[in-house]
Write a protein that holds these residues in place. Structure first.
Motif, short mmCIF file in Angstrom:
data_model
loop_
_atom_site.label_atom_id
_atom_site.label_comp_id
_atom_site.label_asym_id
_atom_site.label_seq_id
_atom_site.Cartn_x
_atom_site.Cartn_y
_atom_site.Cartn_z
N GLY A 95 -1.48 -12.55 -12.60
CA GLY A 95 -1.57 -11.35 -11.78
C GLY A 95 -1.67 -10.15 -12.69
O GLY A 95 -0.71 -9.84 -13.40
N ALA A 96 -2.81 -9.47 -12.70
CA ALA A 96 -3.04 -8.36 -13.63
C ALA A 96 -2.30 -7.09 -13.25
O ALA A 96 -2.08 -6.23 -14.08
CB ALA A 96 -4.54 -8.07 -13.74
N ASN A 97 -1.91 -6.96 -11.97
CA ASN A 97 -1.21 -5.78 -11.49
C ASN A 97 -2.04 -4.51 -11.71
O ASN A 97 -1.54 -3.49 -12.13
CB ASN A 97 0.18 -5.66 -12.13
CG ASN A 97 1.15 -4.89 -11.26
OD1 ASN A 97 0.82 -4.50 -10.14
ND2 ASN A 97 2.34 -4.68 -11.77
N VAL A 98 -3.35 -4.63 -11.44
CA VAL A 98 -4.29 -3.53 -11.54
C VAL A 98 -4.80 -3.21 -10.13
O VAL A 98 -5.00 -4.13 -9.33
CB VAL A 98 -5.50 -3.90 -12.44
CG1 VAL A 98 -6.53 -2.80 -12.47
CG2 VAL A 98 -5.02 -4.22 -13.83
N PHE A 99 -5.01 -1.94 -9.83
CA PHE A 99 -5.45 -1.50 -8.49
C PHE A 99 -4.45 -1.92 -7.42
O PHE A 99 -4.81 -2.39 -6.35
CB PHE A 99 -6.85 -2.04 -8.14
CG PHE A 99 -7.94 -1.58 -9.04
CD1 PHE A 99 -8.17 -0.23 -9.24
CD2 PHE A 99 -8.74 -2.48 -9.71
CE1 PHE A 99 -9.17 0.21 -10.08
CE2 PHE A 99 -9.76 -2.06 -10.55
CZ PHE A 99 -9.97 -0.71 -10.74
N THR A 100 -3.16 -1.77 -7.74
CA THR A 100 -2.11 -2.18 -6.80
C THR A 100 -1.24 -1.01 -6.36
O THR A 100 -0.28 -1.20 -5.61
CB THR A 100 -1.24 -3.29 -7.42
OG1 THR A 100 -0.77 -2.86 -8.69
CG2 THR A 100 -2.02 -4.58 -7.56
N GLY A 101 -1.54 0.19 -6.85
CA GLY A 101 -0.86 1.40 -6.40
C GLY A 101 0.64 1.39 -6.59
O GLY A 101 1.17 0.86 -7.57
N ALA A 102 1.35 1.97 -5.60
CA ALA A 102 2.81 2.08 -5.68
C ALA A 102 3.48 0.72 -5.73
O ALA A 102 4.51 0.55 -6.40
CB ALA A 102 3.33 2.88 -4.48
N LYS A 103 2.90 -0.28 -5.04
CA LYS A 103 3.48 -1.63 -5.08
C LYS A 103 3.45 -2.20 -6.49
O LYS A 103 4.37 -2.89 -6.92
CB LYS A 103 2.74 -2.58 -4.14
CG LYS A 103 3.06 -2.37 -2.69
CD LYS A 103 2.35 -3.40 -1.83
CE LYS A 103 2.69 -3.21 -0.38
NZ LYS A 103 2.05 -4.20 0.48
#
Length: 193
Positions: A95-103
């Protein structure tokens, strides 16, 4: 089934022709302990988490992407680097955690806080990195769990440190240097090599 499918040599994992026949002794790196394991981010059950513990007040430096679409872990680590000190690093794949905003930022904060609690330091001394699927919120609950998932990672860290001691050699009560092969040392502490 054809005879070649029953041949055990056909089923063995193929090694690169460039793979060394043996590995040199792995010296300890003073102030660094690391572990890797699976916490369930990857669907195939492969290793997807690495945790590195650094000696307190280790000097930190970093180079980051200049992309305007950097991941939440990059934003976190840029901010943490301002302090110039590190005590840990947590890296996940799956999970790259990119384009995930505040979450995405919440996932990094919760993960870093869990590591900082375990290492008894401020969260600002923990760095984070992620790689994997883009655009999906990071399932940080699989990383930190309700305790047991993270405890497994820290248990592995302790086992890896002991494994390295067995592999690199210990002195027994007669002051004899005892060194174990990789697989024997791994089996002794209950990890795979």
């Amino acid at each position: 089934m054809s005879p070649k499918h029953n041949d055990p040599k056909q089923n063995e994992e193929k090694l690169s022709p460039l793979a060394p026949e043996s590995f040199p002794s792995m010296p300890d790196v003073a102030g660094v302990t690391l572990a890797a394991g699976a916490c369930g981010l990857k669907k195939n059950g492969a290793s997807d988490l690495m945790v590195v513990e650094l000696a307190p007040d280790t000097t930190a430096a970093g180079v980051f992407t200049r992309s305007l679409t950097a991941s939440a872990p990059v934003h976190w680590s840029r901010k943490a680097l301002r302090g110039g000190l590190a005590q840990g690093l947590i890296v996940n794949s799956g999970g790259a955690n990119v384009f995930t905003g505040a979450k995405g930022m919440q996932a990094v904060e919760r993960t870093v806080e869990a590591v900082a609690d375990h290492f008894s330091c401020r969260p600002s001394k923990i760095f984070a990195a992620s790689t994997g699927i883009i655009g999906e919120p990071l399932a940080f609950d699989k990383i930190i769990g309700t305790g047991p998932a993270m405890e497994r990672v820290f248990d592995v860290m302790e086992k890896v440190a002991l494994w390295r001691r067995f592999y690199n050699g210990l002195y027994n009560e007669n002051n004899e240097h005892i060194q174990m092969p990789l697989d024997v040392a791994a089996a002794k502490v209950g990890i795979s090599k």
